[in-house]
Enzyme design. Sequence first.
Site, PDB file in Angstrom:
ATOM      1  N   ARG A 171       0.828  -1.041  -0.077  1.00 42.28           N
ATOM      2  CA  ARG A 171       0.128  -0.017   0.068  1.00 42.28           C
ATOM      3  C   ARG A 171       0.819   1.275   0.087  1.00 42.28           C
ATOM      4  O   ARG A 171       0.364   2.226   0.514  1.00 42.28           O
ATOM      5  CB  ARG A 171      -0.860  -0.039   1.228  1.00 42.28           C
ATOM      6  CG  ARG A 171      -1.973  -1.259   1.367  1.00 42.28           C
ATOM      7  CD  ARG A 171      -2.900  -1.018   0.041  1.00 42.28           C
ATOM      8  NE  ARG A 171      -3.613  -2.303  -0.088  1.00 42.28           N
ATOM      9  CZ  ARG A 171      -3.108  -3.278  -0.450  1.00 42.28           C
ATOM     10  NH1 ARG A 171      -1.946  -3.167  -1.107  1.00 42.28           N
ATOM     11  NH2 ARG A 171      -3.572  -4.534  -0.572  1.00 42.28           N
ATOM     12  N   SER A 258     -11.030  -0.564   3.207  1.00 44.67           N
ATOM     13  CA  SER A 258     -10.338  -0.780   4.577  1.00 44.67           C
ATOM     14  C   SER A 258      -9.789   0.466   4.850  1.00 44.67           C
ATOM     15  O   SER A 258      -9.163   1.162   4.170  1.00 44.67           O
ATOM     16  CB  SER A 258      -8.957  -1.618   4.080  1.00 44.67           C
ATOM     17  OG  SER A 258      -9.448  -3.043   3.739  1.00 44.67           O
ATOM     18  N   GLU A 352      -5.467   4.282   5.827  1.00 38.20           N
ATOM     19  CA  GLU A 352      -4.894   3.931   4.576  1.00 38.20           C
ATOM     20  C   GLU A 352      -5.280   5.245   3.659  1.00 38.20           C
ATOM     21  O   GLU A 352      -4.455   5.711   2.723  1.00 38.20           O
ATOM     22  CB  GLU A 352      -5.702   2.740   4.082  1.00 38.20           C
ATOM     23  CG  GLU A 352      -5.350   2.295   2.691  1.00 38.20           C
ATOM     24  CD  GLU A 352      -6.053   1.070   2.021  1.00 38.20           C
ATOM     25  OE1 GLU A 352      -5.833   0.234   2.745  1.00 38.20           O
ATOM     26  OE2 GLU A 352      -6.933   1.319   1.264  1.00 38.20           O
TER      27      GLU A 352
HETATM   28  C1  FAD Z   1     -15.825  -0.194  -1.342  1.00 41.29           C
HETATM   29  C2  FAD Z   1     -14.333   0.089  -1.454  1.00 41.29           C
HETATM   30  C3  FAD Z   1     -13.524  -0.928  -1.800  1.00 41.29           C
HETATM   31  C4  FAD Z   1     -12.051  -0.844  -1.871  1.00 41.29           C
HETATM   32  N1  FAD Z   1     -11.172  -1.896  -2.050  1.00 41.29           N
HETATM   33  C5  FAD Z   1      -9.841  -1.747  -2.160  1.00 41.29           C
HETATM   34  C6  FAD Z   1      -8.977  -2.740  -2.343  1.00 41.29           C
HETATM   35  O1  FAD Z   1      -9.567  -3.995  -2.273  1.00 41.29           O
HETATM   36  N2  FAD Z   1      -7.694  -2.720  -2.568  1.00 41.29           N
HETATM   37  C7  FAD Z   1      -7.155  -1.478  -2.362  1.00 41.29           C
HETATM   38  O2  FAD Z   1      -5.977  -1.073  -2.514  1.00 41.29           O
HETATM   39  N3  FAD Z   1      -7.941  -0.468  -2.324  1.00 41.29           N
HETATM   40  C8  FAD Z   1      -9.358  -0.529  -2.152  1.00 41.29           C
HETATM   41  N4  FAD Z   1     -10.153   0.750  -1.952  1.00 41.29           N
HETATM   42  C9  FAD Z   1      -9.530   1.994  -1.942  1.00 41.29           C
HETATM   43  C10 FAD Z   1      -9.345   2.713  -3.207  1.00 41.29           C
HETATM   44  O3  FAD Z   1     -10.434   2.215  -3.988  1.00 41.29           O
HETATM   45  C11 FAD Z   1      -8.224   2.741  -4.160  1.00 41.29           C
HETATM   46  O4  FAD Z   1      -7.107   3.161  -3.272  1.00 41.29           O
HETATM   47  C12 FAD Z   1      -8.343   3.406  -5.435  1.00 41.29           C
HETATM   48  O5  FAD Z   1      -7.197   3.113  -6.159  1.00 41.29           O
HETATM   49  C13 FAD Z   1      -8.487   4.865  -5.175  1.00 41.29           C
HETATM   50  O6  FAD Z   1      -8.815   5.292  -6.518  1.00 41.29           O
HETATM   51  P1  FAD Z   1      -9.467   6.786  -6.773  1.00 41.29           P
HETATM   52  O7  FAD Z   1      -9.274   7.319  -8.059  1.00 41.29           O
HETATM   53  O8  FAD Z   1     -10.872   6.722  -5.738  1.00 41.29           O
HETATM   54  O9  FAD Z   1      -8.419   7.796  -5.496  1.00 41.29           O
HETATM   55  P2  FAD Z   1      -8.925   9.045  -4.826  1.00 41.29           P
HETATM   56  O10 FAD Z   1      -9.565   8.793  -3.617  1.00 41.29           O
HETATM   57  O11 FAD Z   1      -9.343   9.993  -5.633  1.00 41.29           O
HETATM   58  O12 FAD Z   1      -7.483   9.684  -4.456  1.00 41.29           O
HETATM   59  C14 FAD Z   1      -6.685   8.900  -3.465  1.00 41.29           C
HETATM   60  C15 FAD Z   1      -5.411   9.531  -3.350  1.00 41.29           C
HETATM   61  O13 FAD Z   1      -4.388   9.425  -4.462  1.00 41.29           O
HETATM   62  C16 FAD Z   1      -4.518  10.564  -5.134  1.00 41.29           C
HETATM   63  N5  FAD Z   1      -4.283  10.364  -6.564  1.00 41.29           N
HETATM   64  C17 FAD Z   1      -5.703  10.385  -7.099  1.00 41.29           C
HETATM   65  N6  FAD Z   1      -5.351  10.389  -8.475  1.00 41.29           N
HETATM   66  C18 FAD Z   1      -3.972  10.713  -8.628  1.00 41.29           C
HETATM   67  C19 FAD Z   1      -3.124  11.008  -9.820  1.00 41.29           C
HETATM   68  N7  FAD Z   1      -3.580  10.931 -10.944  1.00 41.29           N
HETATM   69  N8  FAD Z   1      -2.061  11.394  -9.537  1.00 41.29           N
HETATM   70  C20 FAD Z   1      -1.392  11.357  -8.373  1.00 41.29           C
HETATM   71  N9  FAD Z   1      -2.352  11.169  -7.116  1.00 41.29           N
HETATM   72  C21 FAD Z   1      -3.589  10.788  -7.481  1.00 41.29           C
HETATM   73  C22 FAD Z   1      -5.221  11.434  -4.383  1.00 41.29           C
HETATM   74  O14 FAD Z   1      -4.706  12.808  -4.511  1.00 41.29           O
HETATM   75  C23 FAD Z   1      -5.255  10.805  -3.141  1.00 41.29           C
HETATM   76  O15 FAD Z   1      -4.188  11.094  -2.091  1.00 41.29           O
HETATM   77  C24 FAD Z   1     -11.292   0.567  -1.604  1.00 41.29           C
HETATM   78  C25 FAD Z   1     -12.252   1.585  -1.486  1.00 41.29           C
HETATM   79  C26 FAD Z   1     -13.882   1.289  -1.658  1.00 41.29           C
HETATM   80  C27 FAD Z   1     -14.641   2.673  -1.306  1.00 41.29           C
END
Ligand code: FAD
Length: 360
Positions: A171, A258, A352
């Site tokens: 992570r 998580s 996380e």
């Molecule tokens: C129901 C649910 C289940 C999930 N299951 C998992 C799982 O199984 N495994 C897991 O690892 N995660 C899981 N997650 C967490 C999440 O989905 C992941 O971390 C996902 O990759 C986040 O993507 P996002 O586009 O929504 O990021 P955001 O929430 O929009 O951003 C997260 C972080 O990344 C940064 N960021 C976003 N885009 C960029 C970019 N282009 N460049 C630089 N930084 C950026 C943001 O500034 C922020 O700090 C889950 C979340 C939910 C709600």
Amino acid sequence: MPSGDYPVPVTVTLADLTTFRVGGPVGRLVEATSEAEIVETITAADDGGEPVLVLGGGSNVLADDAGFDGVLVRDARHEIALESEDACGGAAFWVSAGMPWDDVVVRAVSEGWSGIEALSGIPGSTGATPVQNVGAYGQEVGDVVAAVRTWDRQERRIRTLARGELELGYRTSLLKRSLRRDDGWYPTPRFVVLRVMFQMRLATRSEPIRYSELARTLGVEVGDRVDAAEVRAAVLDLRRGKGMVLDAADHDTWSAGSFFTNPILAADTVLPDGAPRFEAGDGHVKTSAAWLIQAAGFAKGFALPGSAAALSSKHALALTNRGGASSADLLALARTVRDGVREAFSITLEPEPLVLSTTL
Ligand SMILES: Cc1cc2nc3c(=O)[nH]c(=O)nc-3n(C[C@H](O)[C@H](O)[C@H](O)COP(=O)(O)OP(=O)(O)OC[C@H]3O[C@@H](n4cnc5c(N)ncnc54)[C@H](O)[C@@H]3O)c2cc1C
């Protein structure tokens, strides 16, 4: 003033843009449709001292009730560009940061590009996946990332980071570590992901199944390969059972997945009786945050009195909004759980998601 004569300003809130559905108004929102627009927007904000928040699906962010007084940038591009595909090198393709991650998994499974089938159903954008090296059911995105094209806000230039430079770990990555409260870039990393290049094997069968619960569900042994579409279906079923697939009707999914990472501890740490123990390399072991939370007395569904924030009724590791929760409600719950685990076991759980308010 008669209504209809002037455009009504619509206030976008972080509650609209995040899966926790909490958070106040956004200063301004830019939905960028080109790489140049992303870079220009960020550079202008950096030059003007305006805070920048780059957001994908908002599924790993606990926003602040006060909102965000700066520019929020989202990449509106949904692009996959195939670079090469042959039996020798497999499939190599670029994906724009804004592309929804699960659409990439669907495409890979249908094309016979193997290696991300167990990462089905993870919400959010592709650009965020290398940031925290998303993982689930025995696979991590870092296994198939070949390179990441970024905008380096410090050097003010495009930099393509090869897999070996990304320092991918559990992570975490160089990208995530470039997000620090004291470095002037906060709350966005120094490196903004513009595109990700993946390299995958050509195979309709999955990579070997590494996760015993998934193997059991599929009726196979750990190490077996299975049709990738079957793996996807089984993972989605398992995830739904834990509230880990977004569903507006299910409050257990109004979360960031998580909330705490599994603690990585020195190998000589004496774990509580019964706590799971996994080798984590480099003289470290990993244990289960969900186990610690429940053993410290926080059952699934736990809530503070009168609060609309609660642990998921399906998974003790997910903090959830039951409807109408504030960021303050979620933070109070997070603190209570973290402090309770620390008191019981002297282990401090780390969040996380990006927590946008003051520190936990
Ligand atoms: C129901 C649910 C289940 C999930 N299951 C998992 C799982 O199984 N495994 C897991 O690892 N995660 C899981 N997650 C967490 C999440 O989905 C992941 O971390 C996902 O990759 C986040 O993507 P996002 O586009 O929504 O990021 P955001 O929430 O929009 O951003 C997260 C972080 O990344 C940064 N960021 C976003 N885009 C960029 C970019 N282009 N460049 C630089 N930084 C950026 C943001 O500034 C922020 O700090 C889950 C979340 C939910 C709600």
